[in-house]
Structures are given as structure tokens and as C-alpha cells.
Design an enzyme around this catalytic site. Structure first.
Site, short mmCIF file in Angstrom:
data_model
loop_
_atom_site.label_atom_id
_atom_site.label_comp_id
_atom_site.label_asym_id
_atom_site.label_seq_id
_atom_site.Cartn_x
_atom_site.Cartn_y
_atom_site.Cartn_z
CG ASN B 78 1.38 2.30 -13.58
OD1 ASN B 78 0.41 2.95 -13.93
ND2 ASN B 78 1.51 1.01 -13.79
N GLY B 84 4.03 7.92 -4.27
CA GLY B 84 5.28 8.57 -3.85
C GLY B 84 5.81 8.15 -2.50
NE ARG B 337 -0.71 -1.94 -1.09
CZ ARG B 337 0.03 -1.14 -1.83
NH1 ARG B 337 0.64 -1.59 -2.90
NH2 ARG B 337 0.17 0.13 -1.50
#
Lengths: 224, 510, 141
Positions: B78, B84, B337
Site C-alpha cells: 500500500n 505520500g 475520518r
């Protein structure tokens, strides 16, 4: 008297023949490299790729193959001259009368076997069948080539050596005529950069073709 | 019986041992007596992502002969497809932009999202060492290009790696590692078992070389028989850095029955629970395995990780998330999230609509132009000239929508969101409201993204035994296969931080 | 003396016989049956140049049903190295879309990550770039 006349005929004929053959020789010679061919023949991407290839003489040995060395038959002089003359007429016609902006380079390249004459290749590469330095695979494949000669499955040098003489040709053709429209803008920039470097002072910007397909549509996706 | 292979024998004996000695967790472990090793290394690392490479490079730098094994054909799992963004406090970009950050604030943000489930000593260690890990990647040749803000962070602190992807870190690190004499990164090599000696110490691994992962298998770990078995001795230890199990349909559903088999994941196909299960067999203590994160930044209009997050990161920060059913905002666009995923799921499941994430052209200008162009070209982001056009396209009540926008713009001016408590300070919004056309809109849906739980580790990355509550000698773990760092919710940009930091710490043990 | 000669002749015959047998083993190829062709079809661009099973599956015996994957080494023995195949698609680097030199992997992927000889190839990029791939490139050969 008679003898004299015959002698004269011989001399005149000889001189005439010599001049003619010299003419033919230089004529053929001067019309054999890319500087001549490119005048009528639509082949910027090929020439630019060629100039970056070892066959243009840029290699260590400096040995150079000209257009005609690979792209004309060398079995006999009549065939050679006929093919050459015929090409000249056809290419000239295309250059002046046809839609040169829309030549399908990719389709033509798929028929590369028809444009490359193996006797030309083999004229210089004389030891492809017995060169001990070749890899085993190359030896095996060259033997395979030999085996298929004169059969219905015959293959040509260019069947496998797909960019021979024009290294990077696939890239060049995609700068000139992008297979996928998404590359069109960048490809045009790259093409002009390459042409500028090659033609230097005589560079004239080319017209940017309008996009073949609408890259913004999502048709491709919705059809899935 | 005479024809039984070693593998079959082992399987049989495992089944036997399992039924006979249910009480002993160690019964399933492969013991050393009957093993003849084919190879010998100082350290064996399982997995070639952020954690594995970080451990490998660190151990190799100390002069160890390190073997990294990777079951997939490609390096980096992954990590190499990740976005990044590396969350590190006090980084060079923050300095340049004059953003004040601190270890304390970093810890505070992580703990807040973690909902009290974080193991505090691991968070403390992460915060202490994350800057060293950042430096380590730079020493390996990684380059960073700009600063990013992900939801749940009080300040922008995400350093974006070159090429907009974790590949910007993985590629230089894997090259760095492979250039070190005596080290090897072996792809298509899968861990089958962890080998222990009589004392329970981990001394090696049983692997399969030339393993061919089967994308079409229902459960690759269970069905795949490819490859040839090898026994590899690890003189100093084994580091498990094999990642999470977001693509393991059976195991993820066993932990959280709400995760349907057909729910998409942002992960690569090899993200399965195989290594975690092997770790449990040698007695590793599991923690928080059922905490599975879905990424709220995803798009229903593309498969897998896709490219949507490039847009939604900015649109969450500078824009609004609206329900097309009501024309109203749905929640705090910068919530963590879990909260966001929960309300996106709710909208989809209860109201039957995908929420719309949108921003105006000032915000869109914060994206790299080619990125903005790309998300539109692939059809996950649409451009509109007016609020009317948006409402029409998505069948949204226009008046309500207009009211929503007007309210939000006022909140931005006031730097305060009385409705949902979104952080609207100038640092975050740069003063951008939702007013300048063209507007950009994307549908959003969560996808299974990160598994917060895994094996329990000490702050030195030693795997803790459920039997003894002490480290299992010779066994280390780092990254997504471990649990406890993130607690309930992992903040964006904290996976890279976690993996690289604990990978580095694991490597320092040798 | 006579017997010596006889033995010599006999030995020579044997030698020639053995050679002819071993030669046979090298050159006689198993006939490729329809069944094999259907089960293991080969790519058009390979059949066009007259390749058969044995050109790729070298030294793998005579039983096509026991052939093994030739791996990258096999492909590369004709196609040059991975940097070279990446260079052939260099124009795709303009949009960082060259599958042989991707942003993520560079020229390091195994060939059979995407290309298969005997079944339909796939495109790994599709795992994440579903909508972009059809614009970037054609169907994987």
C-alpha cells in the site's frame, strides 16, 4: 573507312556510355540519403529517429546506412532503379497532392516488413547466422528466420527488430500522431522541440492539428 | 502417508496440536528441532512497505545482513500507492510558512482522534522519534515538495512526497536498501510460518519462494499453493511489517460484520491477514483488531484508491459537504475520518444519496493544476458555473442550498462554525469561502482503508506475548500490522509517520 | 587384428547411432495438437513470426502440459531489458503514464504482473486508475 567508323562509334559510344553511367551513378548516389529523400518523402519522424540511431553513422565505427540501403531492393540493378523511380513518383504525388497531415503512421509502420529489404540488412550484417558473440536466443531466432525463408511463413528482419534503423520510432510517431488523444498537447510541444533541434535555421513551426477525438468527454467510460 | 510432504505433515500436526492442546497458544508454532535451514540472515523483515524498508535500512546500516521478503511481485504494498503525505511536527515546510507546531500538539491531535484507545507510551514514542524517521527518508534520497493539511490536525503538518505518492519515499528507500552490500529484497516470497525454538524464541521463518499471488482467489492466503518452501534462519530476529488486512474479506468481516464483501477498499489486493494470523500462532497479543477505518475521501465513481483524494483533501478543507437530498451541510468537513465516514455511510444507507463535497475556484487553485484537470478528466469531479447548475445536476433544493452557502460564507468571515464546529480559523481556510465560480463538485463514499488494530508492541517495537505479557524474544513488528498507536481513528498522514518511525525503531534493535 | 577392426566398426556404428538418437531428441518436436493450441493459445504478435511452444519453453522437456512459466528472464531474452521496454513507450512519460516506468514502480515490475501469454492480459494500473487507463494506453498486449 568502315573500320574507322566502327572505331568512332565505339569511342563515342564508350564516352557516351561512360558519361551516362557516371550520370546515373552520381544521380543515384546523390539521391540516396535522407537529405534528398526528405524533400518529397513525408518522413520527418523517421529521419529524426534515424539520426539518433547507430545506422546514421553516430556509432563508434561511424558506418552509415543510407535510406536506400535498407529501403530499396538490392537483388538487381533494374529492380533497384525501377523501385527507386516508382517511389520517387509516388512520394512526390503524395507530397504535393495528398493529405499529408493525416497520414496514419502507425498503420504504415505495422507493414514495416514491406518497407525493409532484408538483402540490404544482410549486405552489411553478413555474420548474423554464425556470429559467435550473439546471445543464444539471437542465434536461435536467426536460425528460425533462415528456416522460414521461402516458405509461406517467411518473416523479415523488421518483423522482430521493430525499430531498427530508427530507434525510438514508436515515440516519434506518437509525438507526430498521438495514438491516444490525451497526449496531443504535450506531443505537439515535443514534436516542435524535436523539429527545431533537427531543422535548426530552416525550422518552420508546423500547424497544430485539431484533436481527433474529444478528450473531455466521458463517453469511453459511460459505455462500459 | 509415506508420500506426505513436509507441508502436509505440518498442517496435520497443526490440526492435531490445535485440537489436543487448545490451551497452549504456542502449540501451532513451528518448532526448530525438525527444521533444516536453507539460508541464514541476521534479520528477516516481512514486507517491503514503509515499515519494512525503514526497519531494513536501519538494521542494514548497522552492519546486519538483512533479507526483506515481499509476497507480491511489486515492492511497497500500500505504501507505494499511498498519497505520500507524511505527518511530522516541526518540519521544514512549517518553518518556512511560519506555522507553529509542537510535540505536545501532535500528541494531542492523535489522542483526540484515537478516542482514548491509543496506547499512550506508543504515541509518546512516535512523537519523540518521528522527526528522526523523516530525516531517515531524506538520507535515503526521498524529497518532499509541499505542506498539506489533513482532517483532525490542528495545523498543517503533512509533508507531501515527490510524485504525490508514497512511491516518492518507497522508491529511494528500496533502492538505498538494495544498494547495501549483503542485503536482499526478495519479491514473490511469502511468509508461511514463524519458527520458534523450544524456549519460544523466534529463530526464523518458513517461506515460499516464487510465490504467485492470485488476484482472483476468494482467499489467497488459504487457497494459494504456488511456490517452493524454504526455511530461513534469522539470527537476530524477525520483523513483521506486512501491513493491514483491508482486502481480507473474511477476516475484516469477522472483526466488523458491517463491512460487506463488496465494499471497495483503497488497498492493494495483497492486503490480507495472513501474517497477522501467523503472529497470533506464536503467541502475539492482539489489540483493537476490530477498529477498521474507511476513507471518507473516496469516490463511488472510480475503483480502489483512485485519484479522488487529491481533490477531496482540498474540498474538505476549504469547501462544504452537502446532502443533495436536503441542500444542507451534513457535518464537520474537517472531522476525523471515523466521524466523516460514519456520516457518509449514513447518508448513503439511510437517505440513499451520496454526499457532495464541493469547493470554489479559489480553493481549487490550491491544487496542482494538472491534478485538478485530471480529476475532472476521469469524471469524478464536475465543474459548474453557478449554484443553480449544481442544484439542477444533483436534484437539490436550490433555495435551501443557497441558504447553506450564504451561511457558510458568513461562518468563514466570523472564523466560527456554530452548526458543526468546523475549524474555520484563518490558518485553515486562508479566508476562502464558497463564492467564486467555477465550482467543483465530487460525490463521496468511504472505502475500507486502514486497520488500526494488530499485534501489541512495546515502544521498542517488540511483539508482546499474550502468554507472558512480555516481549516474544526475536519477534518485532511495525506499521499497520501493529495496533495501539492510533486507537479508534488514524488521522490522515499518520500512517507514514507510524510505519516509518516504528520500522526504524524495530531496526535499531539489531 | 580383424576382431579389433570389427569392434572399431561396431563402436563407430554405435556412436553414430547414439548421436542420431540424441540429435533426434533435440530436434524432433512434439506435434502441437489442436487441443494444446486451444488450451494454450499464443499472442498474435508471437504467432505472426512463427513462434511455437518450444521457442519460449526451452529445455523444459517435450511435454507441453508440463511446461513451466518462463518468467521475466524468458521474456527479456527477446525483448531486451526492462529499461529498454520502458524506453519504447517513452512518449507516455509525458503524462507520467508509462506503464513500464510508472511513478510508483519505475522499470521494476514483473512482466506477468500484467502480460500473460496464454490468457487475456490485465492492466495492474486499473486497480487504482480505472478511468485514466483507457485514455493513457490501449489494451494490454
Amino acid at each position: 573507312m568502315k573500320k574507322r567508323i566502327i572505331f568512332l562509334i565505339f569511342v563515342i559510344g564508350g564516352v557516351f556510355g561512360l558519361v551516362a553511367s557516371l550520370g546515373v551513378y552520381y544521380g543515384l548516389e546523390l539521391t540516396s540519403d535522407e537529405r534528398f529523400c526528405v524533400v518529397c518523402h513525408e518522413m520527418d519522424p523517421m529521419v529524426i529517429a534515424y539520426n539518433d540511431d547507430v545506422h546514421s553513422g553516430k556509432g563508434k565505427t561511424g558506418v552509415r546506412a543510407r535510406c536506400v540501403d535498407c529501403h530499396l531492393p538490392h537483388d538487381n540493378i533494374i529492380n533497384y532503379i525501377y523501385a527507386k523511380a516508382r517511389n520517387g513518383v509516388v512520394e512526390g504525388y503524395i507530397h504535393f497532392f495528398e493529405d499529408v497531415e493525416n497520414i496514419n503512421w502507425h498503420e504504415n509502420r505495422a507493414r514495416r516488413k514491406d518497407f525493409v529489404f532484408d538483402d540490404g540488412c544482410l549486405h552489411c550484417h553478413t555474420n548474423v547466422f554464425d556470429n559467435a558473440l550473439l546471445t543464444d536466443k539471437a542465434k536461435k531466432m536467426h536460425a528460425h528466420y533462415k528456416k522460414l525463408l521461402n516458405t509461406k511463413d517467411e518473416i523479415g528482419c523488421a518483423s522482430c527488430h521493430v525499430e531498427v534503423g530508427h530507434m525510438g520510432l514508436n515515440n516519434m510517431l506518437n509525438y507526430w500522431d498521438p495514438k491516444y488523444p490525451i497526449y496531443e498537447d504535450k506531443a505537439y510541444e515535443k514534436k516542435e522541440e524535436l523539429r527545431r533541434n533537427y531543422f535548426k535555421d530552416s525550422y518552420v513551426p508546423s500547424v497544430k492539428k485539431s484533436s481527433k477525438k474529444d478528450t473531455n468527454s466521458s463517453d469511453e467510460n459511460s459505455s462500459k | 502417508m509415506a508420500n506426505m510432504s513436509r507441508r502436509d505433515m505440518l498442517k496435520m500436526s497443526m490440526i492435531g496440536a490445535g485440537t489436543l492442546a487448545l490451551s497452549s497458544v504456542n502449540a501451532n508454532a513451528k518448532e526448530a528441532k525438525d527444521v533444516k535451514f536453507d539460508e541464514e540472515w541476521d534479520v528477516v523483515v516481512v514486507g517491503s512497505g514503509f515499515a519494512g524498508l525503514s526497519a531494513g535500512v536501519t538494521a542494514a546500516k548497522k552492519g546486519n545482513k538483512v533479507l526483506i521478503i515481499e509476497k507480491m511481485g511489486r515492492v511497497g504494498g500500500n505504501s507505494v500507492i499511498n498519497g505520500g503525505v507524511f505527518g511530522v511536527w516541526g518540519n521544514d515546510f512549517q518553518e518556512k510558512e511560519g506555522i507553529k507546531d509542537s510535540k505536545e500538539l501532535y500528541i494531542k491531535d492523535i489522542l483526540k482522534a484515537g478516542g482514548g484507545l491509543n496506547h499512550p507510551e506508543l504515541v509518546e514514542t512516535l512523537a519523540d522519534r518521528v522527526r528522526d524517521a523523516y530525516q531517515l527518508t531524506k538520507d535515503c534520497g526521498a524529497k518532499y515538495i509541499m505542506l498539506k493539511l489533513h482532517g483532525g490536525h490542528s495545523v498543517p503538518r503533512g509533508a507531501l512526497a515527490e510524485s504525490d505518492s508514497g512511491a516518492g519515499i518507497i522508491r529511494p528507500m528500496s533502492k538505498f536498501f538494495q544498494d547495501i552490500d549483503g542485503c536482499e529484497l526478495r519479491r514473490k516470497c511469502k511468509l508461511d510460518h514463524i519458527i520458534t525454538d523450544e524456549s519460544g524464541k523466534v529463530i526464523g521463518v518458513e517461506v515460499r519462494d516464487e510465490y504467485q499471488f492470485d488476484k482472483d482467489a476468494q482467499n489467497d492466503d488459504k487457497e494459494n499453493t504456488s511456490g517452493t518452501t524454504k526455511f530461513i534462519k534469522a539470527k537476530k530476529g524477525v520483523v513483521l511489517a506486512s501491513g493491514g488486512f483491508s482486502r481480507d474479506k473474511h477476516f475484516r468481516k469477522a472483526q466488523d460484520p458491517r463491512i460487506a464483501d463488496d465494499l471497495d477498499s483503497t488497498n492493494h489486493p495483497g492486503a490480507t491477514a495472513g501474517v497477522l494470523l501467523e503472529a497470533l500462532k506464536v503467541g502475539a497479543e492482539p489489540v483493537q483488531v476490530s477498529w477498521i477505518q474507511s476513507l471518507p475521501l473516496s469516490s463511488p465513481d472510480e475503483k480502489g484508491y483512485g485519484v479522488s483524494s487529491a481533490f477531496t483533501h482540498e474540498s474538505f478543507r476549504f469547501g462544504i459537504i452537502v446532502s443533495p437530498k436536503t441542500g444542507k451541510r451534513y457535518g464537520n468537513e474537517l472531522a476525523n475520518r471515523k466521524i466523516q465516514a460514519d456520516y457518509e455511510f449514513k447518508s448513503k444507507n439511510e437517505d440513499g444519496v451520496y454526499l457532495l463535497s464541493m469547493c470554489d475556484s479559489k480553493a481549487a487553485a490550491e491544487m496542482l493544476p494538472e491534478k485538478l484537470e485530471k480529476v475532472q478528466k476521469v469524471g469524478i469531479v464536475k465543474k459548474f458555473d453557478s449554484l443553480e447548475d449544481i442544484a439542477k445536476e444533483y436534484n437539490m433544493p436550490l433555495d435551501e442550498f443557497k441558504k447553506t452557502v450564504a451561511n457558510y460564507n458568513q461562518y468563514v468571515k466570523d472564523e466560527k462554525d456554530p452548526e458543526f464546529g468546523k475549524n474555520l480559523s484563518k490558518d485553515i481556510t486562508k479566508g476562502y469561502d464558497f463564492s467564486v465560480a467555477p465550482f467543483y463538485v465530487s460525490r463521496v463514499i468511504p472505502k475500507v482503508h486502514h486497520t488500526m488494530g494488530g499485534v501489541n508492541i512495546t515502544p521498542k517495537a517488540e511483539v508482546i506475548s499474550a502468554d507472558t505479557n512480555k516481549p516474544i524474544p526475536g519477534l518485532y513488528a511495525a506499521g499497520e500490522i501493529t495496533g495501539g498507536v492510533h486507537g479508534a481513528v488514524r488521522l490522515g498522514s499518520m500512517a507514514i509517520a507510524d510505519c516509518l518511525t516504528f520500522g526504524m525503531i524495530a531496526g535499531e534493535n539489531f | 587384428m580383424k576382431t579389433d577392426k570389427l569392434i572399431l566398426i561396431f563402436m563407430s556404428c554405435m556412436l553414430i547411432f547414439t548421436f542420431s538418437i540424441s540429435n533426434d531428441n533435440n530436434t524432433t518436436q512434439v506435434e502441437i495438437t489442436k487441443e494444446m493450441e486451444q488450451k494454450y493459445p499464443i499472442k498474435a504478435h508471437h504467432s505472426q513470426i512463427g513462434l511455437s511452444c518450444f521457442d519460449c519453453h526451452e529445455n523444459q522437456g517435450n511435454d507441453p502440459f508440463k511446461f513451466k512459466n518462463i518468467g521475466d528472464k524468458g521474456c527479456i531474452s527477446c525483448h531486451g531489458d526492462k529499461k529498454r521496454v520502458a524506453k519504447r513507450l517513452q512518449y507516455m512519460d509525458m503524462l507520467k503514464a508509462n506503464p513500464h516506468n510508472s511513478v510508483h514502480d519505475g522499470p521494476t515490475l514483473y512482466c506477468d504482473e500484467c502480460h500473460y501469454e496464454h490468457k487475456k492480459s490485465t492492466n495492474m494500473c486499473l486497480e487504482c486508475h480505472e478511468h485514466e487507463v483507457p485514455r493513457w494506453m490501449g489494451v494490454t498486449p
